[in-house]
Design a protein around this motif. Structure first.
Motif, short mmCIF file in Angstrom:
data_model
loop_
_atom_site.label_atom_id
_atom_site.label_comp_id
_atom_site.label_asym_id
_atom_site.label_seq_id
_atom_site.Cartn_x
_atom_site.Cartn_y
_atom_site.Cartn_z
N LEU A 84 0.84 -1.21 0.00
CA LEU A 84 0.21 0.09 0.09
C LEU A 84 0.89 1.24 0.15
CD1 LEU A 84 -2.81 0.75 -0.16
CD2 LEU A 84 -3.21 0.50 2.16
N ALA A 87 2.12 1.80 -3.42
CA ALA A 87 1.20 2.16 -4.27
C ALA A 87 1.08 3.72 -4.17
CB ALA A 87 -0.27 1.45 -4.23
N LEU A 90 3.96 5.33 -5.77
CA LEU A 90 4.12 5.20 -6.96
C LEU A 90 2.98 6.45 -7.55
CD1 LEU A 90 4.71 3.83 -9.74
CD2 LEU A 90 2.82 2.49 -9.50
N MET A 354 -7.79 -1.33 -23.05
CA MET A 354 -6.95 -1.65 -21.62
C MET A 354 -6.83 -0.37 -20.88
SD MET A 354 -6.36 -4.87 -22.11
CE MET A 354 -5.11 -5.06 -20.90
N THR A 355 -7.74 0.47 -20.75
CA THR A 355 -7.61 1.69 -20.28
C THR A 355 -8.90 2.04 -19.22
OG1 THR A 355 -6.36 2.59 -21.92
CG2 THR A 355 -6.78 4.07 -20.14
N PRO A 356 -9.13 1.16 -18.13
CA PRO A 356 -10.28 1.66 -17.34
C PRO A 356 -10.21 2.68 -16.55
CG PRO A 356 -8.79 -0.11 -16.40
CD PRO A 356 -8.35 0.19 -17.66
N TYR A 362 -6.17 6.66 -9.77
CA TYR A 362 -4.94 6.48 -8.83
C TYR A 362 -3.74 6.79 -9.28
CZ TYR A 362 -8.84 4.20 -6.13
OH TYR A 362 -10.00 4.24 -5.58
N VAL A 363 -3.23 6.07 -10.46
CA VAL A 363 -1.99 6.24 -10.67
C VAL A 363 -1.57 6.40 -12.13
CG1 VAL A 363 -1.55 4.18 -8.92
CG2 VAL A 363 -2.22 3.72 -11.38
N ALA B 113 6.68 3.75 -18.28
CA ALA B 113 5.84 2.84 -18.21
C ALA B 113 5.15 2.35 -19.21
CB ALA B 113 5.14 3.18 -16.95
N VAL B 115 2.86 4.31 -20.66
CA VAL B 115 1.46 4.83 -20.76
C VAL B 115 1.72 6.13 -21.61
CG1 VAL B 115 0.00 5.79 -19.17
CG2 VAL B 115 1.38 4.17 -18.29
N LEU B 396 -3.50 2.89 -22.22
CA LEU B 396 -2.63 1.87 -21.74
C LEU B 396 -2.59 0.61 -22.58
CD1 LEU B 396 -3.03 3.43 -19.15
CD2 LEU B 396 -3.13 1.46 -17.76
N PRO B 398 -1.39 -3.49 -22.77
CA PRO B 398 -1.35 -4.72 -21.97
C PRO B 398 -0.16 -4.46 -21.00
CG PRO B 398 -2.11 -5.43 -24.01
CD PRO B 398 -1.81 -4.19 -24.20
N ILE B 401 -0.50 -1.66 -18.47
CA ILE B 401 -1.53 -1.85 -17.14
C ILE B 401 -0.95 -2.98 -16.09
CG2 ILE B 401 -2.88 -3.69 -18.41
CD1 ILE B 401 -5.64 -2.16 -16.85
N ALA B 403 2.16 -2.81 -15.61
CA ALA B 403 3.13 -2.03 -14.77
C ALA B 403 2.64 -1.31 -13.60
CB ALA B 403 3.73 -1.27 -15.75
N ILE B 404 1.31 -0.60 -13.90
CA ILE B 404 0.73 0.28 -13.10
C ILE B 404 -0.50 -0.16 -12.34
CG2 ILE B 404 2.02 2.32 -13.99
CD1 ILE B 404 -0.61 3.32 -14.94
N GLY B 405 -1.01 -0.97 -12.98
CA GLY B 405 -2.47 -1.53 -12.55
C GLY B 405 -2.53 -2.08 -11.11
N ALA B 407 -0.99 -1.28 -8.53
CA ALA B 407 -0.94 -0.04 -7.35
C ALA B 407 -2.46 0.46 -7.58
CB ALA B 407 -0.07 0.81 -8.03
N ALA B 408 -3.04 0.49 -8.45
CA ALA B 408 -4.44 1.04 -8.59
C ALA B 408 -5.38 0.13 -8.01
CB ALA B 408 -4.98 1.28 -9.77
N ALA B 410 -4.46 -1.84 -5.32
CA ALA B 410 -4.23 -1.78 -3.89
C ALA B 410 -4.85 -0.52 -3.38
CB ALA B 410 -2.61 -1.77 -3.80
N LEU B 411 -4.91 0.61 -4.09
CA LEU B 411 -5.44 1.86 -3.74
C LEU B 411 -6.90 1.74 -3.74
CD1 LEU B 411 -3.03 4.35 -5.02
CD2 LEU B 411 -3.21 3.90 -2.63
N VAL B 424 -9.89 -2.69 -12.90
CA VAL B 424 -8.40 -2.98 -13.46
C VAL B 424 -7.87 -4.34 -13.07
CG1 VAL B 424 -6.15 -2.17 -12.71
CG2 VAL B 424 -7.86 -0.49 -12.41
#
Lengths: 428, 428
Positions: A84, A87, A90, A354-356, A362-363, B113, B115, B396, B398, B401, B403-405, B407-408, B410-411, B424
């Motif tokens: 956490l 996250a 990041l 792939m972009t929700p 968040y990130v 990343a 993105v 994003l 594949p 996502i 790479a950074i998904g 963390a999203a 977790a948050l 995500v």
């Protein structure tokens, strides 16, 4: 059940217009209450703050403490699990990187008439951040509000947050620690906004106030607009998803529900050109709802404000999307740029399958504080510019005033302003 | 007599603080009246507009005409003297050139990343411009409001202006012709602002409303902020002049009076380090006042709100100027950049002895719509950005996502938003 519309149906134009015009914002008339609170805080400062906090938040500031101890923020961050904490860090790093590109560039030059002209940007001296207590206390919102101010170069950031019965969300404290906030006051509501705008003995006034809040907080900001700068008037959040039939119905259902779960007034709208896919998404939503801890809110929102709109093709959807001017727009297709080129009004656009939208909450880096309620027609997401202001400047030489001064004299005289004319004419 | 302060005097700090805190804005409480007018126009549209116009402006729109005939604008321009027409056209050309440099730049790129991140600026669809009738009907203000909108790319500009007893200022019509305005409605007051915001059968709604007006107009804009975008809340105008003893006292007196003549609530303040020069300016003001057709207004304003402040040296003045955060700041010295470097809060700065503020009101190029009443602490002059909005976007792959998904996810889970997390996680 969500609204189902078909662009081929008779009456579609009227039905869609009704959807565009539907107001989801509460009509709570709190303006008189808020006005009284602002007056009391302006007149009585900390005494009024303590009274309101005792009445609304049920704790005594002199006992619980007016400010949060910075040690509590450090302890909250230390207490986070590693994933956490990683996250949050990041998120902070990516939000910082995106916003650094928003820093405006100064200008300074001399034109053909010999007139020096330019503009210089400076940060406001102090920004105030409202952080809600309770359910809507989101560490991600704290980062999204503070980081643009930090990147702008704001020297002082004062945070206010209500701590009902003295309690405060440790995740919010951890985010405050990551964001480098050193001044946190345990006050909330319209009274906290008033304290930030007018200042009290304890809380020095700020220049700009941002951050989400309930109807009282929003009305306080609206009434204080002009005394301080504020971010946009915020309403219920919303998402529009434009998707062809090649998407996974479960993914799109989750995307729609990620708005619905925010609040009963949130809105989720799907445009698709595939009737079978529309049915599949509707069924997927019904399957997913019982799995959510936020089921009650999401069910209410989806039933009251959800919509699935069948169009002949996705090009037909784009002018309709523009009329909604949505806060969030997902283009879940293979060639999102083709459709994005047709978008004029949207807060933030999420390109491709792939972009929700939640990745942007968040990130991803762009700000998640975005215009709602069709305000993307005229306003933008929170940015570094909201914490800066521009000073224009000019300088004339004797030759330059000879070149352009006579026109100023002519216009001043025509407008009936003789001192304006004289101030130029004396120098010619 | 204007206020005279000396920074060496006992009590200066308190006296200066009183000057900073003095409110010159009228406390007219028109909010209830305005609220009723807005509701009536929203409910009854053109009927309400015609009623209010008959009551307040004393003409019948069905007789005098709802809109100004474009032929009247062409005729007004053709009727101008050549020097005046040239002056307006020079002003328009220079304002256009300055504002074209304000056009924001879009961004679009892919980060480490993977993105894709960017921002795209677009103009609002329609802007409304309020132009006052009567004394304050200034063609220069019309140009200053319309040109940034035109440069932004706004497709439709709707102007409203009250025409008491049906009369309208031909200079304003000529400026409208130069600015290319084709839609002018003969309505004013809060009712005109309401018509622009909500739309009526005749007047289509706009997205942003700018332009000066009386207390009713200002309050209508404030109440409609959020329904539409508006320019800043405007108060009485003001100038601060920082001048050493090497200036011509007559020039500086004219500069001070060029604000005083605007309105009894205007404010003019001189900072100087030379007591003899301070006296000379005060005497020059007294000599010039009787020469002005605006003598009554200027005399009232100078006596009530004027101030001459003696400082030990001009460096001492600069932090004091920052506390005033003036709309206009003249630095009448040989090395203005030395002092400009110390300025944090000012709307527009006029560098050097040959740069009277009035040249900026008309022909220099920067906008003369500037923050007043210490609002330069957090806001800027009118610009192209006020007529545009920014859409952020992201895309994003594949890999991105992956790479950074996480963390999203977790948050989202930490914030108690399971549909956010699922939208995500399903794609990972």
């Amino acid at each position: 059940m969500p609204l189902r519309l078909d662009s081929k149906a008779a009456g579609f134009a009227a039905d869609f217009t009704a959807l565009v015009d539907a107001r989801r914002e509460a009509d709570e008339d709190v303006s008189r209450d808020v006005s009284a609170i602002l007056k009391a805080v302006r007149a009585h400062g900390d005494t009024a703050l303590a009274d309101y906090t005792s009445r609304f938040d049920h704790h005594d500031l002199d006992v619980s403490g007016w400010a949060v101890d910075p040690a509590d923020c450090r302890a909250a961050l230390d207490g986070l699990s590693t994933p956490l904490r990683d996250a949050l860090e990041l998120a902070a790093a990516r939000i910082t990187a995106y916003h650094e590109k928003q820093r405006p560039v100064d200008s300074d030059g001399i034109d053909a008439a010999g007139v020096r002209l330019g503009a210089r940007w400076t940060a406001v001296d102090a920004a105030g951040l409202y952080v809600p207590g309770g359910r809507a206390a989101y560490p991600s919102s704290l980062l999204m509000n503070v980081i643009p101010a930090k990147v702008a170069g704001v020297q002082r950031i004062a945070m206010v947050t209500p701590t009902p019965k003295g309690e405060i969300n440790p995740l919010v404290l951890a985010a405050a620690q990551i964001a480098g906030i050193e001044e946190i006051w345990r006050v909330g509501g319209a009274q906290a906004v008033a304290a930030l705008a007018y200042g009290t003995d304890r809380i020095k006034p700020v220049d700009v106030i941002t951050g989400p809040g309930n109807a009282w907080v929003a009305e306080a900001k609206r009434q204080l607009y002009g005394v301080v700068g504020i971010d946009m008037v915020a309403g219920p959040s919303e998402i529009v998803v434009v998707a062809d039939g090649q998407n996974d119905a479960d993914w799109i259902a989750a995307d729609l529900l990620s708005q619905s779960e925010h609040d009963p007034t949130s809105q989720s709208i799907l445009f698709t050109d595939d009737a079978a896919f529309a049915d599949a998404v509707e069924q997927a939503v019904m399957r997913r709802l019982p799995l959510l801890s936020t089921q009650a809110v999401a069910t209410t929102s989806w039933a009251a404000n959800g919509a699935i709109i069948l169009v002949r093709d996705l090009d037909e959807a784009m002018p309709l999307v523009d009329r909604l001017a949505p806060e969030h727009l997902e283009l879940a297709v293979d060639d999102p740029d083709r459709y994005f080129a047709q978008v004029r009004h949207a807060g933030s656009v999420f390109l491709g399958r792939m972009t929700p939208e939640a990745v942007g909450d968040y990130v991803a880096g762009p700000n998640h504080v975005l215009p709602t309620g069709r305000r993307a027609r005229f306003s933008s997401g929170l940015s570094v510019l909201d914490f800066m202001k521009r000073t224009s400047f000019l300088g004339l030489t004797p030759d330059a005033i000879q070149a352009i001064g006579p026109a100023a004299v002519a216009l001043a005289e025509a407008e009936g302003l003789p001192a304006h004319a004289a101030s130029v004419a004396l120098r010619l």
